[in-house]
Scaffold this active site. Structure first.
Site, PDB file in Angstrom:
ATOM      1  N   ARG A 140     -13.061  16.336   1.788  1.00 42.55           N
ATOM      2  CA  ARG A 140     -12.166  15.751   0.788  1.00 42.55           C
ATOM      3  C   ARG A 140     -12.059  16.739  -0.378  1.00 42.55           C
ATOM      4  NH1 ARG A 140      -9.006  11.795   2.003  1.00 42.55           N
ATOM      5  NH2 ARG A 140     -10.678  10.344   2.529  1.00 42.55           N
ATOM      6  N   HIS A 150      -2.547  16.938   3.461  1.00 43.43           N
ATOM      7  CA  HIS A 150      -3.767  17.470   4.043  1.00 43.43           C
ATOM      8  C   HIS A 150      -3.504  18.881   4.579  1.00 43.43           C
ATOM      9  CE1 HIS A 150      -5.463  13.654   3.469  1.00 43.43           C
ATOM     10  NE2 HIS A 150      -5.548  13.207   4.697  1.00 43.43           N
ATOM     11  N   VAL A 163       1.125   3.605   2.267  1.00 43.11           N
ATOM     12  CA  VAL A 163       1.860   3.796   3.520  1.00 43.11           C
ATOM     13  C   VAL A 163       2.968   2.756   3.651  1.00 43.11           C
ATOM     14  CG1 VAL A 163       1.668   3.837   6.031  1.00 43.11           C
ATOM     15  CG2 VAL A 163      -0.117   4.867   4.648  1.00 43.11           C
ATOM     16  N   SER A 181      -5.091  11.116  -1.533  1.00 40.80           N
ATOM     17  CA  SER A 181      -4.185  10.076  -1.055  1.00 40.80           C
ATOM     18  C   SER A 181      -4.550   9.564   0.323  1.00 40.80           C
ATOM     19  CB  SER A 181      -2.741  10.591  -1.047  1.00 40.80           C
ATOM     20  OG  SER A 181      -2.665  11.815  -0.349  1.00 40.80           O
ATOM     21  N   GLY A 182      -5.351  10.338   1.076  1.00 42.15           N
ATOM     22  CA  GLY A 182      -5.808   9.845   2.370  1.00 42.15           C
ATOM     23  C   GLY A 182      -6.665   8.610   2.247  1.00 42.15           C
ATOM     24  N   GLY A 197       0.813  -1.216   0.000  1.00 42.40           N
ATOM     25  CA  GLY A 197       0.000   0.000   0.000  1.00 42.40           C
ATOM     26  C   GLY A 197       0.843   1.261   0.000  1.00 42.40           C
ATOM     27  N   GLN A 244      -8.711  17.519   2.855  1.00 37.79           N
ATOM     28  CA  GLN A 244      -7.949  16.278   2.796  1.00 37.79           C
ATOM     29  C   GLN A 244      -7.800  15.753   1.374  1.00 37.79           C
ATOM     30  OE1 GLN A 244      -9.969  15.083   7.031  1.00 37.79           O
ATOM     31  NE2 GLN A 244      -9.027  13.394   5.919  1.00 37.79           N
ATOM     32  N   CYS A 271      -4.301  10.685  10.734  1.00 33.00           N
ATOM     33  CA  CYS A 271      -3.399  11.647  10.102  1.00 33.00           C
ATOM     34  C   CYS A 271      -3.787  13.093  10.407  1.00 33.00           C
ATOM     35  CB  CYS A 271      -3.344  11.414   8.597  1.00 33.00           C
ATOM     36  SG  CYS A 271      -4.955  11.366   7.790  1.00 33.00           S
ATOM     37  N   LYS A 316     -12.846  11.077  15.377  1.00 31.93           N
ATOM     38  CA  LYS A 316     -11.470  10.678  15.706  1.00 31.93           C
ATOM     39  C   LYS A 316     -10.690  11.881  16.217  1.00 31.93           C
ATOM     40  CE  LYS A 316     -11.208   7.020  12.202  1.00 31.93           C
ATOM     41  NZ  LYS A 316     -10.688   6.686  10.852  1.00 31.93           N
ATOM     42  N   SER A 334      -1.375  -9.405  -3.034  1.00 32.31           N
ATOM     43  CA  SER A 334      -0.061  -8.752  -3.044  1.00 32.31           C
ATOM     44  C   SER A 334       1.088  -9.740  -2.933  1.00 32.31           C
ATOM     45  CB  SER A 334       0.036  -7.748  -1.885  1.00 32.31           C
ATOM     46  OG  SER A 334      -0.952  -6.749  -2.001  1.00 32.31           O
TER      47      SER A 334
END
Length: 335
Positions: free
Chosen positions: A233, A240, A12, A158-159, A10, A155, A128, A212, A38
């Site tokens: 978004r 971000h 990250v 890519s988030g 991924g 954001q 994030c 969050k 994967s």
């Protein structure tokens, strides 16, 4: 040290590989894990090629010291016992354990010492947006307690992962060519649009992403501070941005706040608005620091300040923060 990355394929996971090499992290042996899809893919690290193994229950982590996990909350919950059974430390990038009272939630610039107490051998990486906001606010907290936080986030695609970035690029191509727009990764077309929804809505009409920020901020700061967030978004690819309003106990001069931010670890101040100098996601992508500007008095609230913060949410907002946690523990002799 023996290091493993779960979710290696991924966005990250790939950034973990890049940062571990850039920062000369002490890696003696590296294991890469991913889904069945994967498995078999190869990635280069330190001049060697490593193959992704399919993540399975069992003893795959028997001799591993640190596991960086970024494969989603469901995977983290399912495999946490396998990962930690033989003593490995799991630094988890998902939301699975963030609010578990026995799992520290750590932003090294704010509460690194919390990482020293992890009875479950799990340390959680915050969301994030929370990381970016608190790195920017920690230098202000040294000047005065903060009573309230209001934040609007902007954001990047890519988030939502590498596939979401690819979809945004494809949407732009489709729009410019007059074609029907493909929408899979977002609730609506993102190209040439903004969507005031990140994650799903909860019963109080805030999204999970917004809640969050409320809950994680209190846990990290060991504070009853309240955060009201609107997460949006936007059609940029990476990094971000956040517009942050705070109310402090004591009135603070923006010039003093600016100097405190300039001296802070992990912060870069770009704040010359009359010269058109302020942080923007286009120029922050690929950087490790949180960039802060537009520091000024809030005209609507006594003891209020407002500022603008931008951070690469794949680096500092995810992989880098996790690696910094491990580096802190190494420097303390805990790893």
């Amino acid at each position: 040290m023996n290091i493993a990355i779960v979710g290696a394929s991924g966005a990250v996971g790939q950034t973990f590989l890049q940062l571990l090499e850039e920062r000369h992290f002490p890696v003696d042996n590296l294991l890469l894990f991913g889904s069945k899809r994967s498995a078999g893919q190869e990635y280069e690290f330190g001049g060697k090629k490593y193959m992704v193994q399919e993540l399975r229950h069992g003893d795959q982590f028997r001799d591993v010291d640190v596991v960086f996990a970024s494969a989603g909350a469901g995977v983290s919950r399912e495999y946490a016992e396998d990962i930690t059974r033989y003593g490995a430390l799991m630094i988890d990038n998902s939301s699975a354990f963030r609010m578990d009272p026995e799992v520290p939630l750590v932003v090294p610039e704010c509460n690194a010492e919390d990482a020293l107490c992890c009875p479950k051998r799990i340390i959680a990486n915050p969301n994030c947006t929370t990381i970016i906001m608190l790195v920017a606010l920690q230098p202000i907290l040294r000047l005065s307690p903060i009573r309230r936080i209001r934040v609007a986030t902007y954001q990047a695609a890519s988030g939502a992962g590498a596939a979401a970035m690819a979809e945004l690029e494809e949407q732009y191509r489709q729009v410019l060519n007059g074609e029907e727009v493909t929408v899979n990764r977002f609730p609506y077309q993102l190209a040439m649009n903004m969507i005031p929804q990140v994650d799903v809505f909860t019963e109080n009409d805030y999204t999970k992403e917004e809640m969050k920020m409320f809950n994680e901020t209190r846990k990290i700061l060991h504070s009853d501070v309240r955060t009201s967030a609107t997460c949006v978004r936007v059609p940029s690819l990476r990094s971000h941005s956040e517009s942050i309003w705070i109310e402090t106990d004591e009135p603070l001069d923006p010039a003093i706040v600016r100097e405190s931010l300039k001296k802070a670890e992990g912060v870069v101040v770009i704040d010359e608005p009359l010269k058109g100098k302020y942080p923007m996601p286009l120029y922050v992508a690929g950087k490790d620091e949180v960039f802060v500007g537009r520091i000024r008095k809030d005209l609507a609230v006594e003891n209020g300040l407002t500022l603008w913060a931008v951070g690469d949410q794949i680096r500092k907002g995810a992989a880098l923060n996790a690696i910094q946690i491990a580096e802190y523990l190494i420097n303390r002799g805990e790893l």
